[in-house]
Structures are given as C-alpha cells and as structure tokens.
Motif scaffolding. Structure first.
Motif, PDB file in Angstrom:
ATOM      1  N   VAL A  71       0.853  -1.194   0.000  1.00 20.04           N
ATOM      2  CA  VAL A  71       0.000   0.000   0.000  1.00 20.04           C
ATOM      3  C   VAL A  71       0.889   1.244   0.000  1.00 20.04           C
ATOM      4  N   ALA A  72       0.618   2.166  -0.896  1.00 17.10           N
ATOM      5  CA  ALA A  72       1.391   3.407  -0.971  1.00 17.10           C
ATOM      6  C   ALA A  72       1.167   4.253   0.277  1.00 17.10           C
ATOM      7  N   VAL A  73       2.225   4.952   0.705  1.00 17.98           N
ATOM      8  CA  VAL A  73       2.119   5.807   1.890  1.00 17.98           C
ATOM      9  C   VAL A  73       2.730   7.171   1.597  1.00 17.98           C
ATOM     10  N   SER A  74       2.507   8.090   2.508  1.00 19.88           N
ATOM     11  CA  SER A  74       3.033   9.441   2.367  1.00 19.88           C
ATOM     12  C   SER A  74       4.493   9.504   2.802  1.00 19.88           C
ATOM     13  N   SER A  75       5.209  10.470   2.270  1.00 13.29           N
ATOM     14  CA  SER A  75       6.584  10.713   2.729  1.00 13.29           C
ATOM     15  C   SER A  75       6.581  11.093   4.203  1.00 13.29           C
ATOM     16  N   ARG A  76       5.539  11.784   4.630  1.00  9.65           N
ATOM     17  CA  ARG A  76       5.409  12.174   6.030  1.00  9.65           C
ATOM     18  C   ARG A  76       5.405  10.948   6.938  1.00  9.65           C
ATOM     19  N   LEU A  77       4.680   9.899   6.529  1.00 10.50           N
ATOM     20  CA  LEU A  77       4.641   8.699   7.370  1.00 10.50           C
ATOM     21  C   LEU A  77       6.022   8.086   7.504  1.00 10.50           C
ATOM     22  N   LEU A  78       6.773   8.031   6.430  1.00  9.72           N
ATOM     23  CA  LEU A  78       8.111   7.435   6.497  1.00  9.72           C
ATOM     24  C   LEU A  78       9.006   8.223   7.460  1.00  9.72           C
TER      25      LEU A  78
END
Length: 213
Positions: A71-78
């Motif tokens: 599932v794709a995620v935001s750069s913020r989450l990483l």
C-alpha cells in the motif's frame, strides 16, 4: 441497494489529530491510519519488516485475505516512522510487531490501547473521532480527486467490489457539465455515416449533423 454516505473529518480537525500528539508513536500511528486508509486491526498488525522504505509502501494484511498487500504511503509517514523507530523500546527485527505499548511491560499494541490514544485526543479536542474515520476521510479525499481513476482508489482501499468504493465518491459540487459536454462531443464526431434504410436522411442529418449520408 443504497450505500451509506461516508463520514469524512473536517480538514482542520484532521490536521489537529495529525499534528498534536506528543508521542512519536502516536503521530506515526495516526498518519498510518490516514494515509493507508487502513482498518485499525490491519495497521496494528504491521511488523517492522512491513515498511518498504525505498518503494514508499507498507505491507498490510487485508481483511479476509491470507496474504499481505503493498500500500502506498506518504513521505510524512516514512519520516514519522523513522523518528518512532529511533526511540522505540525493544528490538526491531523485521518480524517484530511495529507498534508497542510503552507503559509497564513492553508488548504489542492492542485495539484497546489505540482507542485510549484517540479518547485522550477526543477529550482535548471535544470530538468523537474513531479509528475508522481516518480511513473514511482518506478514501473520500482520494475518490474525489479528478486525476485518480476510481479503480486505483479501489485498489488502495483493498475493496473487493467497486460499489464499496463508490460510497466514498461524493457527487455534490463535482458535476462539471461543460467538461462532460465537451467530452461527449469528442466521442460523437461522425464521419460519413450511412443512414440505414427506413430512416429519413434529412431528419437524421438535423439530429446528428451534416456529415452523414
């Protein structure tokens, strides 16, 4: 059957939930619930190895399926996950649970503990937000994006049926009659269409244009 309208959080309230938590774990957890549009138990079941840093994805075990889905995620989450892992107690081997309860004995985070996190924030904000509200808010925002095909949103939400995705597609305020007319016109350009026997050619031309025979 009629589909129940999804409940999306107001933008300002969503931002408060994403920004206010003082714990690195809680900030990352709420961001994960939002950007993955994951169900609470799907997100809580994540392991350290489920984070695909280079691909900017995480692996989730979707409800009703035995295998994990990227599932794709935001750069913020990483970024938030990096900060959380830097201060996370205990080992961080790939198979270890990602989310840990940090009070008392270190152990995997439970749904009850997640509800306690949200309850504290709800008390502070005067709101009544549930974990599923983050999924609904993400799904509504994605489904309302004109540049995202609905099938792509369906895949991100891990829906089996497109009807489940459609309930997040609000129709108020997005009906653009001019663009739809232009698109239909582009489909309706006729080149020398023969009028079938039995039709009045003059009447046919008045309806469909003079490019008919």
């Amino acid at each position: 059957m009629p589909q129940r309208t999804a409940h999306a959080l107001p933008a300002d309230l969503l931002q408060r939930f994403r920004d206010v938590p003082s714990s690195a774990r809680d900030r990352a957890l709420i961001e994960a619930l939002f950007c993955t549009a994951g169900r609470a138990m799907e997100v809580l079941a994540m392991t350290v190895g489920d984070i695909q840093w280079e691909a900017r994805k995480v692996m989730l075990t979707t409800k009703g399926q035995a295998f994990k889905t990227a599932v794709a995620v935001s750069s913020r989450l990483l970024v938030l996950l990096r900060d959380y892992l830097a201060e996370r107690p205990g080992p961080a081997a790939p198979g270890d649970p990602l989310w840990l309860m940090e009070r008392g004995k270190v152990r995997p985070m439970t749904y009850t503990a997640l509800r306690a996190v949200l309850r504290r924030l709800n008390t502070e904000f005067g709101s009544n937000v549930t974990a599923h509200d983050f999924r609904a808010t993400s799904a509504t925002a994605l489904a309302s994006s004109a540049d995202l095909p609905l099938l792509a949103v369906k895949r991100h939400l891990r829906h089996r049926d497109l009807l489940s995705t459609q309930r997040y597609l609000g129709v108020d305020g997005i009906y653009d009659a001019a663009r739809i007319s232009a698109r239909i016109d582009s489909f309706a350009e006729l080149d020398d269409v023969d009028v079938a026997e039995g039709y009045d050619a003059e009447a046919f031309n008045r309806v469909f244009g003079s490019g008919t025979q």
